[in-house]
Design a protein around this motif. Structure first.
Motif, PDB file in Angstrom:
ATOM      1  N   SER A 162      10.177   5.079   0.198  1.00 58.49           N
ATOM      2  CA  SER A 162       9.229   4.949  -1.014  1.00 58.49           C
ATOM      3  C   SER A 162       8.495   3.718  -1.221  1.00 58.49           C
ATOM      4  O   SER A 162       7.422   3.697  -1.642  1.00 58.49           O
ATOM      5  N   PHE A 163       9.093   2.666  -0.951  1.00 59.38           N
ATOM      6  CA  PHE A 163       8.291   1.416  -1.039  1.00 59.38           C
ATOM      7  C   PHE A 163       7.173   1.262  -0.102  1.00 59.38           C
ATOM      8  O   PHE A 163       6.333   0.912  -0.457  1.00 59.38           O
ATOM      9  N   THR A 164       7.742   1.781   1.221  1.00 58.94           N
ATOM     10  CA  THR A 164       6.738   1.731   2.248  1.00 58.94           C
ATOM     11  C   THR A 164       5.256   2.488   1.684  1.00 58.94           C
ATOM     12  O   THR A 164       4.274   2.257   2.089  1.00 58.94           O
ATOM     13  N   ASN A 165       5.534   3.832   1.108  1.00 58.71           N
ATOM     14  CA  ASN A 165       4.497   4.558   0.735  1.00 58.71           C
ATOM     15  C   ASN A 165       3.553   3.913  -0.467  1.00 58.71           C
ATOM     16  O   ASN A 165       2.580   4.101  -0.556  1.00 58.71           O
ATOM     17  N   ARG A 166       4.287   3.138  -1.365  1.00 58.69           N
ATOM     18  CA  ARG A 166       3.815   2.330  -2.502  1.00 58.69           C
ATOM     19  C   ARG A 166       2.904   1.334  -1.567  1.00 58.69           C
ATOM     20  O   ARG A 166       1.692   1.125  -2.329  1.00 58.69           O
ATOM     21  N   VAL A 167       3.163   0.771  -0.733  1.00 64.89           N
ATOM     22  CA  VAL A 167       2.438  -0.289  -0.020  1.00 64.89           C
ATOM     23  C   VAL A 167       1.293   0.136   0.411  1.00 64.89           C
ATOM     24  O   VAL A 167       0.201  -0.037   0.315  1.00 64.89           O
ATOM     25  N   TYR A 168       1.391   1.148   1.193  1.00 65.59           N
ATOM     26  CA  TYR A 168       0.191   2.095   1.629  1.00 65.59           C
ATOM     27  C   TYR A 168      -0.827   2.593   0.820  1.00 65.59           C
ATOM     28  O   TYR A 168      -1.980   2.586   0.796  1.00 65.59           O
ATOM     29  N   TRP A 169      -0.118   3.172  -0.321  1.00 64.56           N
ATOM     30  CA  TRP A 169      -1.017   3.606  -1.699  1.00 64.56           C
ATOM     31  C   TRP A 169      -1.673   2.226  -1.962  1.00 64.56           C
ATOM     32  O   TRP A 169      -3.143   2.430  -2.378  1.00 64.56           O
ATOM     33  N   ALA A 170      -1.146   1.098  -2.086  1.00 61.29           N
ATOM     34  CA  ALA A 170      -1.853   0.088  -2.633  1.00 61.29           C
ATOM     35  C   ALA A 170      -3.099  -0.325  -1.748  1.00 61.29           C
ATOM     36  O   ALA A 170      -3.981  -0.594  -2.242  1.00 61.29           O
ATOM     37  N   GLN A 171      -2.811  -0.495  -0.424  1.00 62.74           N
ATOM     38  CA  GLN A 171      -3.960  -0.552   0.416  1.00 62.74           C
ATOM     39  C   GLN A 171      -5.116   0.154   0.349  1.00 62.74           C
ATOM     40  O   GLN A 171      -6.068  -0.116   0.322  1.00 62.74           O
ATOM     41  N   ARG A 172      -4.720   1.706   0.275  1.00 58.73           N
ATOM     42  CA  ARG A 172      -5.862   2.728   0.144  1.00 58.73           C
ATOM     43  C   ARG A 172      -6.505   2.410  -1.013  1.00 58.73           C
ATOM     44  O   ARG A 172      -7.733   2.390  -0.986  1.00 58.73           O
ATOM     45  N   SER A 173      -5.918   2.179  -2.116  1.00 59.06           N
ATOM     46  CA  SER A 173      -6.484   2.108  -3.379  1.00 59.06           C
ATOM     47  C   SER A 173      -7.411   0.874  -3.675  1.00 59.06           C
ATOM     48  O   SER A 173      -8.444   1.250  -4.084  1.00 59.06           O
ATOM     49  N   ILE A 174      -6.999  -0.138  -3.085  1.00 57.69           N
ATOM     50  CA  ILE A 174      -7.878  -1.516  -3.027  1.00 57.69           C
ATOM     51  C   ILE A 174      -9.136  -1.090  -2.197  1.00 57.69           C
ATOM     52  O   ILE A 174     -10.401  -1.517  -2.601  1.00 57.69           O
ATOM     53  N   ASN A 175      -9.011  -0.567  -0.940  1.00 57.32           N
ATOM     54  CA  ASN A 175     -10.105  -0.507  -0.015  1.00 57.32           C
ATOM     55  C   ASN A 175     -11.002   0.456  -0.629  1.00 57.32           C
ATOM     56  O   ASN A 175     -12.092   0.549  -0.332  1.00 57.32           O
ATOM     57  N   GLN A 176     -10.607   1.597  -1.385  1.00 60.53           N
ATOM     58  CA  GLN A 176     -11.531   2.583  -1.727  1.00 60.53           C
ATOM     59  C   GLN A 176     -11.853   2.164  -3.106  1.00 60.53           C
ATOM     60  O   GLN A 176     -12.743   2.982  -3.875  1.00 60.53           O
ATOM     61  N   GLY A 177     -11.530   1.180  -3.743  1.00 61.47           N
ATOM     62  CA  GLY A 177     -12.173   0.841  -5.225  1.00 61.47           C
ATOM     63  C   GLY A 177     -11.362   1.456  -6.200  1.00 61.47           C
ATOM     64  O   GLY A 177     -12.035   1.534  -7.297  1.00 61.47           O
ATOM     65  N   SER A 178     -10.586   2.139  -6.003  1.00 59.48           N
ATOM     66  CA  SER A 178     -10.105   3.133  -7.382  1.00 59.48           C
ATOM     67  C   SER A 178      -8.765   2.547  -7.897  1.00 59.48           C
ATOM     68  O   SER A 178      -8.575   3.171  -9.154  1.00 59.48           O
ATOM     69  N   ALA A 179      -8.138   1.291  -7.328  1.00 59.87           N
ATOM     70  CA  ALA A 179      -7.105   0.730  -8.287  1.00 59.87           C
ATOM     71  C   ALA A 179      -6.615  -0.530  -7.676  1.00 59.87           C
ATOM     72  O   ALA A 179      -7.348  -0.842  -6.253  1.00 59.87           O
ATOM     73  N   LEU A 180      -6.219  -1.503  -8.330  1.00 60.26           N
ATOM     74  CA  LEU A 180      -6.044  -2.855  -8.079  1.00 60.26           C
ATOM     75  C   LEU A 180      -4.595  -3.034  -8.327  1.00 60.26           C
ATOM     76  O   LEU A 180      -4.300  -3.593  -9.318  1.00 60.26           O
TER      77      LEU A 180
END
Length: 194
Positions: free
Chosen positions: A55-73
């Protein structure tokens, strides 16, 4: 295709705000577990696997994608004096075009509450959102009875705007939330409503 990886790091007097990393798993799961009774009344129901490495690994990957896409920080609060993880803050649902807005969410571990850490983090995130991301409006919501969170938002320049009925499922129930907003150019006076 994702663009170049964006590096985000905000500094305050006592904190470094940075995205979660895989190496944070033990500190994150330990803090969340020891603060569970403190956090659960204010959060969506935790999934059965909430504290697992997967679950934490998924959270880290979501964070990376969100930052790269500019949808979340999504950022972790790291105390500089000892590198302790204190909590997290996220500028989520970033909307561009005519809105230029985002939504603030945050949590802090029970041992670190009411020491001004989240105030530092919110102020840094608001400054970054207005000056670097060029947003115009930052929103936040909390449960009406969460007086500490309401006071925190108000002390960081957020102003009360109203109540959203059945806004989010919190701790297994649809709950009303009081809504706040912080505007880059805010000419509104202090509001006593709510």
């Amino acid at each position: 295709m994702l663009g170049p990886r964006r590096r985000v790091r905000l500094e305050t007097e006592r904190l470094t705000l940075r995205p979660p990393a895989h190496a944070d798993f033990r500190a994150w799961t330990s803090l969340r577990a020891e603060s569970a009774a403190f956090l659960k009344p204010w959060e969506p129901t935790w999934a059965a696997d909430h504290l697992t490495r997967k679950s934490f690994t998924n959270r880290v990957y979501w964070a990376q994608r969100s930052i790269n896409q500019g949808s979340a920080l999504p950022l972790f609060l790291i105390r500089r004096e000892d590198d302790a993880l204190l909590g997290a803050i996220t500028l989520d649902n970033i909307r561009r075009g005519p809105a230029q807005a985002g939504t603030t969410g945050y949590w802090i571990g029970e041992p670190y509450q009411r020491q001004g850490y989240m105030r530092e983090a919110i102020r840094a995130l608001v400054h970054h959102a207005f000056s670097v991301l060029d947003l115009s409006r930052i929103e936040a919501g909390c449960l009406p009875e969460n007086a500490p969170s309401r006071g925190l938002l108000e002390s960081c320049g957020y102003k009360y705007e109203g109540v959203a009925q059945s806004y989010l499922q919190i701790n297994g129930r649809w709950r009303n939330h009081v809504l706040y907003a912080n505007l880059r150019s805010d000419r509104r006076g202090k509001t006593g409503a709510g």
